[in-house]
Design a protein around this motif. Structure first.
Motif, PDB file in Angstrom:
ATOM      1  N   GLY A  21      26.335  14.499   2.180  1.00 29.29           N
ATOM      2  CA  GLY A  21      27.654  14.435   1.826  1.00 29.29           C
ATOM      3  C   GLY A  21      28.799  14.767   2.800  1.00 29.29           C
ATOM      4  O   GLY A  21      28.187  14.900   3.916  1.00 29.29           O
ATOM      5  N   VAL A  22      30.011  15.027   2.274  1.00 27.00           N
ATOM      6  CA  VAL A  22      31.146  15.174   3.310  1.00 27.00           C
ATOM      7  C   VAL A  22      31.660  16.498   2.618  1.00 27.00           C
ATOM      8  O   VAL A  22      31.585  16.902   1.596  1.00 27.00           O
ATOM      9  CB  VAL A  22      32.215  13.967   3.376  1.00 27.00           C
ATOM     10  N   ALA A  23      32.761  16.830   3.470  1.00 28.19           N
ATOM     11  CA  ALA A  23      33.299  18.369   3.289  1.00 28.19           C
ATOM     12  C   ALA A  23      34.890  18.293   3.632  1.00 28.19           C
ATOM     13  O   ALA A  23      35.201  17.607   4.617  1.00 28.19           O
ATOM     14  CB  ALA A  23      32.683  19.565   3.419  1.00 28.19           C
ATOM     15  N   THR A  24      35.916  18.717   2.583  1.00 29.52           N
ATOM     16  CA  THR A  24      37.098  18.887   3.175  1.00 29.52           C
ATOM     17  C   THR A  24      37.492  20.568   3.140  1.00 29.52           C
ATOM     18  O   THR A  24      36.670  21.163   2.466  1.00 29.52           O
ATOM     19  CB  THR A  24      38.040  18.172   2.367  1.00 29.52           C
ATOM     20  N   ALA A  25      38.552  20.738   3.468  1.00 22.25           N
ATOM     21  CA  ALA A  25      39.141  22.085   3.395  1.00 22.25           C
ATOM     22  C   ALA A  25      40.421  22.053   3.039  1.00 22.25           C
ATOM     23  O   ALA A  25      41.460  21.199   3.547  1.00 22.25           O
ATOM     24  CB  ALA A  25      39.103  22.847   4.668  1.00 22.25           C
ATOM     25  N   ASP A  26      41.066  22.556   2.009  1.00 24.82           N
ATOM     26  CA  ASP A  26      42.471  22.373   1.269  1.00 24.82           C
ATOM     27  C   ASP A  26      43.284  22.719   2.419  1.00 24.82           C
ATOM     28  O   ASP A  26      44.457  21.581   2.431  1.00 24.82           O
ATOM     29  CB  ASP A  26      42.634  23.446  -0.044  1.00 24.82           C
ATOM     30  N   HIS A  27      43.219  23.572   3.159  1.00 26.60           N
ATOM     31  CA  HIS A  27      44.499  23.964   4.176  1.00 26.60           C
ATOM     32  C   HIS A  27      44.496  22.943   5.013  1.00 26.60           C
ATOM     33  O   HIS A  27      45.528  22.421   5.497  1.00 26.60           O
ATOM     34  CB  HIS A  27      44.433  25.249   4.822  1.00 26.60           C
ATOM     35  N   GLN A  28      43.237  22.280   5.496  1.00 26.11           N
ATOM     36  CA  GLN A  28      43.283  21.219   6.565  1.00 26.11           C
ATOM     37  C   GLN A  28      43.863  19.713   6.080  1.00 26.11           C
ATOM     38  O   GLN A  28      44.099  19.169   6.892  1.00 26.11           O
ATOM     39  CB  GLN A  28      41.863  21.090   7.077  1.00 26.11           C
ATOM     40  N   CYS A  29      43.455  19.656   4.855  1.00 26.58           N
ATOM     41  CA  CYS A  29      43.921  18.133   4.369  1.00 26.58           C
ATOM     42  C   CYS A  29      44.959  18.053   3.404  1.00 26.58           C
ATOM     43  O   CYS A  29      45.456  16.942   3.335  1.00 26.58           O
ATOM     44  CB  CYS A  29      42.481  17.668   3.549  1.00 26.58           C
ATOM     45  N   GLU A  30      45.332  19.022   2.695  1.00 23.13           N
ATOM     46  CA  GLU A  30      46.309  18.986   1.529  1.00 23.13           C
ATOM     47  C   GLU A  30      47.724  19.318   2.390  1.00 23.13           C
ATOM     48  O   GLU A  30      47.870  20.201   2.982  1.00 23.13           O
ATOM     49  CB  GLU A  30      45.993  19.767   0.284  1.00 23.13           C
ATOM     50  N   ALA A  31      48.695  18.385   2.181  1.00 22.31           N
ATOM     51  CA  ALA A  31      49.953  18.624   2.839  1.00 22.31           C
ATOM     52  C   ALA A  31      50.610  19.970   2.539  1.00 22.31           C
ATOM     53  O   ALA A  31      50.421  20.740   1.261  1.00 22.31           O
ATOM     54  CB  ALA A  31      50.835  17.309   2.137  1.00 22.31           C
ATOM     55  N   TYR A  32      51.666  20.461   3.309  1.00 19.80           N
ATOM     56  CA  TYR A  32      52.205  21.959   3.055  1.00 19.80           C
ATOM     57  C   TYR A  32      53.023  21.693   1.892  1.00 19.80           C
ATOM     58  O   TYR A  32      53.679  20.569   1.637  1.00 19.80           O
ATOM     59  CB  TYR A  32      52.901  22.017   4.330  1.00 19.80           C
ATOM     60  N   ASP A  33      53.208  22.834   1.201  1.00 19.26           N
ATOM     61  CA  ASP A  33      54.021  23.231   0.161  1.00 19.26           C
ATOM     62  C   ASP A  33      54.853  24.339   0.279  1.00 19.26           C
ATOM     63  O   ASP A  33      54.301  25.444   0.117  1.00 19.26           O
ATOM     64  CB  ASP A  33      53.220  22.768  -1.233  1.00 19.26           C
ATOM     65  N   PRO A  34      56.173  23.919   0.622  1.00 17.53           N
ATOM     66  CA  PRO A  34      56.618  25.526   0.780  1.00 17.53           C
ATOM     67  C   PRO A  34      56.771  26.350  -0.369  1.00 17.53           C
ATOM     68  O   PRO A  34      57.119  27.726  -0.379  1.00 17.53           O
ATOM     69  CB  PRO A  34      58.027  25.153   1.126  1.00 17.53           C
ATOM     70  N   GLN A  35      56.613  25.864  -1.706  1.00 16.86           N
ATOM     71  CA  GLN A  35      56.712  26.769  -2.922  1.00 16.86           C
ATOM     72  C   GLN A  35      55.302  27.418  -3.094  1.00 16.86           C
ATOM     73  O   GLN A  35      55.136  28.210  -3.948  1.00 16.86           O
ATOM     74  CB  GLN A  35      56.867  25.779  -4.191  1.00 16.86           C
TER      75      GLN A  35
END
Length: 176
Positions: A21-35
């Protein structure tokens, strides 16, 4: 090329149960949300590092990434929950954020892969840090409440869970 089959041949004999499989990390792949900042957003700003910005825009484009993993022959897709998105304030859980992760899990399953869910991938909400972060005596209860909410929503759909990504690596953050 189906990489899973190629690896099975090259590393034979791997059991049929082997998950490629493959893996992601939320901080590295999801866009910044100031809220819904996480502690890494704060650290990046304080240390004048490059902020994540739109990152890979995974939240909008995850279906493409899941399909690419399927085309590679993956049987597993690991992702992490952005704790700061699902619990933007202490004790207030955001159903829209959980709905996004539900769509992600459904897409992974529809692609014939097993979702692997990481609960803590080196980030936590700013409100947790304001209460002392991971070294605060109350952290286990705060973490358990968050995990309970995630399990309540996804426990029937996810068989494989990772509580802390690379737990032996966590102390390095405090040493740095």
């Amino acid at each position: 090329m189906n990489w899973a089959k190629a690896f099975r041949r090259a590393l034979s004999p791997l059991p049929a149960s082997f998950m490629f499989g493959v893996a992601t990390a939320d901080h590295q792949c999801e866009a910044y949300d100031p809220q819904r900042e996480d502690i890494r957003d704060v650290w990046e700003r304080e240390r004048q590092l490059t902020p994540r910005g739109r990152a890979t825009d995974f939240e909008s484009r995850f279906a493409e990434d899941v399909d690419l993993a399927r085309q590679l022959g993956c049987t597993a897709f690991r992702f992490s929950i952005a704790w700061s998105r699902v619990e933007p304030e202490p004790g207030r859980f955001d159903q829209a954020a959980f709905d996004y992760y539900r769509r992600l899990i459904s897409t992974i399953r529809s692609a014939g892969m097993e979702p692997l869910l990481t609960l803590h991938h080196f980030t936590w909400p700013v409100h947790v840090q304001q209460r002392g972060g991971m070294i605060d005596d109350g952290f286990p209860a705060i973490y358990a409440a968050y995990v309970g909410q995630v399990v309540k929503r996804f426990g029937q759909d996810v068989r494989w869970w990772i509580t802390f990504n690379e737990p032996t690596f966590l102390p390095l953050g405090y040493l740095k």
